[in-house]
Design a protein around this motif. Structure first.
Motif, PDB file in Angstrom:
ATOM      1  N   GLY A 290      -7.014  -2.134  -2.689  1.00 25.59           N
ATOM      2  CA  GLY A 290      -7.154  -0.838  -2.039  1.00 25.59           C
ATOM      3  C   GLY A 290      -7.344  -0.963  -0.537  1.00 25.59           C
ATOM      4  N   ASP A 291      -8.182  -0.088   0.028  1.00 26.70           N
ATOM      5  CA  ASP A 291      -8.355  -0.053   1.478  1.00 26.70           C
ATOM      6  C   ASP A 291      -8.850  -1.371   2.047  1.00 26.70           C
ATOM      7  OD1 ASP A 291      -7.485   2.527   1.617  1.00 26.70           O
ATOM      8  OD2 ASP A 291      -9.462   3.430   1.874  1.00 26.70           O
ATOM      9  N   ALA A 292      -9.564  -2.169   1.287  1.00 23.75           N
ATOM     10  CA  ALA A 292     -10.029  -3.470   1.771  1.00 23.75           C
ATOM     11  C   ALA A 292      -8.862  -4.383   2.116  1.00 23.75           C
ATOM     12  CB  ALA A 292     -10.909  -4.132   0.716  1.00 23.75           C
ATOM     13  N   ALA A 293      -7.726  -4.181   1.438  1.00 24.80           N
ATOM     14  CA  ALA A 293      -6.556  -5.033   1.650  1.00 24.80           C
ATOM     15  C   ALA A 293      -5.508  -4.392   2.541  1.00 24.80           C
ATOM     16  CB  ALA A 293      -5.921  -5.394   0.304  1.00 24.80           C
ATOM     17  N   TRP A 294      -5.274  -3.063   2.375  1.00 24.54           N
ATOM     18  CA  TRP A 294      -4.097  -2.460   3.027  1.00 24.54           C
ATOM     19  C   TRP A 294      -4.356  -1.057   3.565  1.00 24.54           C
ATOM     20  CZ3 TRP A 294      -3.379  -3.590  -2.464  1.00 24.54           C
ATOM     21  CH2 TRP A 294      -3.619  -2.497  -3.293  1.00 24.54           C
ATOM     22  N   GLY A 295      -5.571  -0.692   3.814  1.00 25.12           N
ATOM     23  CA  GLY A 295      -5.891   0.691   4.120  1.00 25.12           C
ATOM     24  C   GLY A 295      -5.420   1.189   5.470  1.00 25.12           C
ATOM     25  N   VAL A 296      -5.098   2.486   5.510  1.00 25.55           N
ATOM     26  CA  VAL A 296      -5.004   3.271   6.736  1.00 25.55           C
ATOM     27  C   VAL A 296      -5.812   4.529   6.476  1.00 25.55           C
ATOM     28  CG1 VAL A 296      -3.549   4.567   8.320  1.00 25.55           C
ATOM     29  CG2 VAL A 296      -2.720   2.424   7.362  1.00 25.55           C
ATOM     30  N   THR A 297      -6.905   4.744   7.219  1.00 27.12           N
ATOM     31  CA  THR A 297      -7.752   5.906   6.974  1.00 27.12           C
ATOM     32  C   THR A 297      -6.919   7.180   7.032  1.00 27.12           C
ATOM     33  OG1 THR A 297      -9.430   4.708   8.227  1.00 27.12           O
ATOM     34  CG2 THR A 297      -9.928   6.987   7.630  1.00 27.12           C
ATOM     35  N   LEU A 298      -7.042   8.010   6.012  1.00 29.07           N
ATOM     36  CA  LEU A 298      -6.311   9.263   5.942  1.00 29.07           C
ATOM     37  C   LEU A 298      -4.812   9.010   6.071  1.00 29.07           C
ATOM     38  CD1 LEU A 298      -7.456  12.165   5.583  1.00 29.07           C
ATOM     39  CD2 LEU A 298      -6.948  12.539   7.982  1.00 29.07           C
ATOM     40  N   GLY A 299      -4.342   7.931   5.439  1.00 26.81           N
ATOM     41  CA  GLY A 299      -2.959   7.510   5.646  1.00 26.81           C
ATOM     42  C   GLY A 299      -1.952   8.108   4.706  1.00 26.81           C
ATOM     43  N   GLY A 300      -2.307   9.090   3.895  1.00 27.88           N
ATOM     44  CA  GLY A 300      -1.319   9.772   3.079  1.00 27.88           C
ATOM     45  C   GLY A 300      -1.341   9.362   1.637  1.00 27.88           C
ATOM     46  N   MET A 301      -1.063   8.087   1.331  1.00 27.41           N
ATOM     47  CA  MET A 301      -0.957   7.684  -0.068  1.00 27.41           C
ATOM     48  C   MET A 301      -1.819   6.480  -0.397  1.00 27.41           C
ATOM     49  SD  MET A 301       3.065   8.374  -0.834  1.00 27.41           S
ATOM     50  CE  MET A 301       3.586   7.792   0.766  1.00 27.41           C
ATOM     51  N   GLY A 302      -2.863   6.254   0.391  1.00 27.52           N
ATOM     52  CA  GLY A 302      -3.705   5.093   0.152  1.00 27.52           C
ATOM     53  C   GLY A 302      -4.430   5.136  -1.172  1.00 27.52           C
ATOM     54  N   VAL A 303      -4.901   6.320  -1.588  1.00 28.20           N
ATOM     55  CA  VAL A 303      -5.617   6.425  -2.858  1.00 28.20           C
ATOM     56  C   VAL A 303      -4.679   6.183  -4.021  1.00 28.20           C
ATOM     57  CG1 VAL A 303      -6.865   8.004  -4.364  1.00 28.20           C
ATOM     58  CG2 VAL A 303      -7.438   7.892  -1.950  1.00 28.20           C
ATOM     59  N   GLY A 304      -3.500   6.796  -3.988  1.00 24.71           N
ATOM     60  CA  GLY A 304      -2.524   6.564  -5.053  1.00 24.71           C
ATOM     61  C   GLY A 304      -2.121   5.110  -5.139  1.00 24.71           C
ATOM     62  N   THR A 305      -1.935   4.461  -3.987  1.00 24.04           N
ATOM     63  CA  THR A 305      -1.565   3.056  -3.972  1.00 24.04           C
ATOM     64  C   THR A 305      -2.701   2.192  -4.514  1.00 24.04           C
ATOM     65  OG1 THR A 305      -0.197   3.501  -2.033  1.00 24.04           O
ATOM     66  CG2 THR A 305      -0.630   1.209  -2.537  1.00 24.04           C
ATOM     67  N   GLY A 306      -3.950   2.583  -4.238  1.00 24.30           N
ATOM     68  CA  GLY A 306      -5.086   1.845  -4.787  1.00 24.30           C
ATOM     69  C   GLY A 306      -5.153   1.918  -6.292  1.00 24.30           C
TER      70      GLY A 306
END
Length: 396
Positions: A290-306
């Protein structure tokens, strides 16, 4: 279902979204899973998150949570850009602003937690302080004094990951501040807000408010503003509120009422808008998710990708029978291109709060154009669906 992770011990750091998701999948494959979370309870702050396309929705359906999430979706629809008098300048289509399914982050976190609480051990108010390899695993030391040996540690602990710091080094090597900050809080809805987020801009600053249709007496404020890097973990809530109030002092529209609600808000989400880039997501028996590896805050699809990454990580471990030397490289090969495509070059701050009057005017002109809106919807949909996932449960 045959289980290939029976007796496999995993400690997950982080009980936000990716942590409970990977814990559920690992437990389903037979692993013994503990989740540690620094907060004393599930967090209730944050903002709405969205899912789109068969890849995101397919994983949620496979977890058995899709119907529960649909029952609490925001139905927020389009995002409306307004001037200081509340007059609409343009409106983004619902498909771009909220995807196919939009829910509050706190509802998503709660549902994922409840879905696995009967088979996963959760320890709130605790965190990892040290990791040490042993002959048969990794020794994990926790802040509250306990220690244990596990077969794998998963760092699903967000932008400021402690697991990443302990295994790969200090945060500045991997996290780039993008020049903006983001904050959100709840307040009484005495503004007449509805489910459509209204967004007001001046150069370098954006304020937005919307109501939850399931609780129309409450509203959520979301602000973005330009500013230098801050050590967010060392700022107490009063200092965070003071920074926000100073950034938005003197503005019109509903901003004074939002700031009054900020002063009384019992919980505040406040962080940098930043990008995480880590050359290698795993080392030894530790892996980032998740964000620990590839995050962009408020980046659009970070939660779905996690959530997708949680499915892939647990699935590759199950296929490999818990052999981290096989599973972790396979997880990274499958996820890296998918996770990096949507974050490449992204700076949500520039999109939400252009720094100059010229940039704000240009953004408004572009986003008001139907062809540009259609292009945005198509591009986000293709990024979300461009991954062919194995059916891990059927293969194990």
């Amino acid at each position: 279902m045959p289980s290939s992770l029976r007796g496999f011990r995993v400690l997950v750091s982080g009980a936000g979204v990716a942590g409970p998701a990977v814990a559920w999948w690992l437990a389903r494959h037979g692993a013994e899973v503990i989740v540690v979370e620094a907060a004393p309870a599930l967090r209730t702050s944050g903002f709405a998150v969205d899912f789109r396309g068969p890849t995101h929705l397919g994983v949620l359906a496979a977890m058995g949570v899709l119907d529960e999430l649909r029952a609490v979706q925001t139905h927020a629809g389009a995002m409306s850009r307004v001037d200081e008098h509340g007059r609409e300048i343009f409106r983004l289509p619902a498909e771009f602003a909220g995807g196919e399914l939009e829910v509050r982050r706190r509802d998503l976190s709660r549902i994922l937690y409840e879905h696995g609480a009967d088979r996963v051990e959760y320890r709130f108010g605790d965190r990892i302080t040290a990791l040490a390899d042993t002959a048969d695993g990794v020794r994990v030391h926790l802040a509250r004094g306990a220690s244990r040996t596990v077969d794998l540690v998963v760092g699903a602990d967000g932008l400021h990951s402690e697991v990443r710091r302990l295994t790969l080094g200090p945060e500045p090597a991997y996290v780039t501040h993008l020049g903006y900050h983001l904050a959100g809080w709840d307040l009484p809805n005495d503004l007449g807000a509805d489910a459509v987020p209204r967004q007001y801009n001046v150069p370098g600053r954006m304020a937005s408010v919307f109501a939850d249709p399931r609780d129309p007496d409450r509203a959520t404020a979301l602000v973005v503003f330009a500013g230098p890097r801050q050590d967010h973990d060392r700022l107490d809530p009063d200092r965070q509120k003071a920074l926000i109030a100073a950034a938005f002092a003197g503005l019109g529209w509903h901003v004074p009422r939002l700031l009054a609600g900020l002063d009384a808000a019992p919980e505040l989400y406040f962080d940098a808008i930043a990008r995480v880039r880590v050359p290698r997501w795993h080392t030894g028996r530790a892996v980032l998710l998740g964000d620990a590896a590839w995050g962009v805050t408020l980046g659009g699809m970070g939660v779905g990708t996690g959530v997708v990454g949680a499915y892939v990580l647990a699935g590759e471990l199950a296929l490999a029978g818990g052999d981290h030397r096989v599973a972790l490289p396979a997880y990274e090969r499958r996820m890296r291109a998918y996770a990096s495509r949507w974050q490449r070059g992204a700076n949500p701050g520039h999109f939400l709060a252009p720094a100059s009057a010229w940039g704000l005017w240009l953004r408004d002109r572009l986003l008001a154009a139907r062809p540009v809106q259609s292009m945005l919807v198509r591009s986000t949909g293709s990024l979300a669906t461009d991954l062919d996932l194995p059916d891990y449960p059927a293969q194990v």
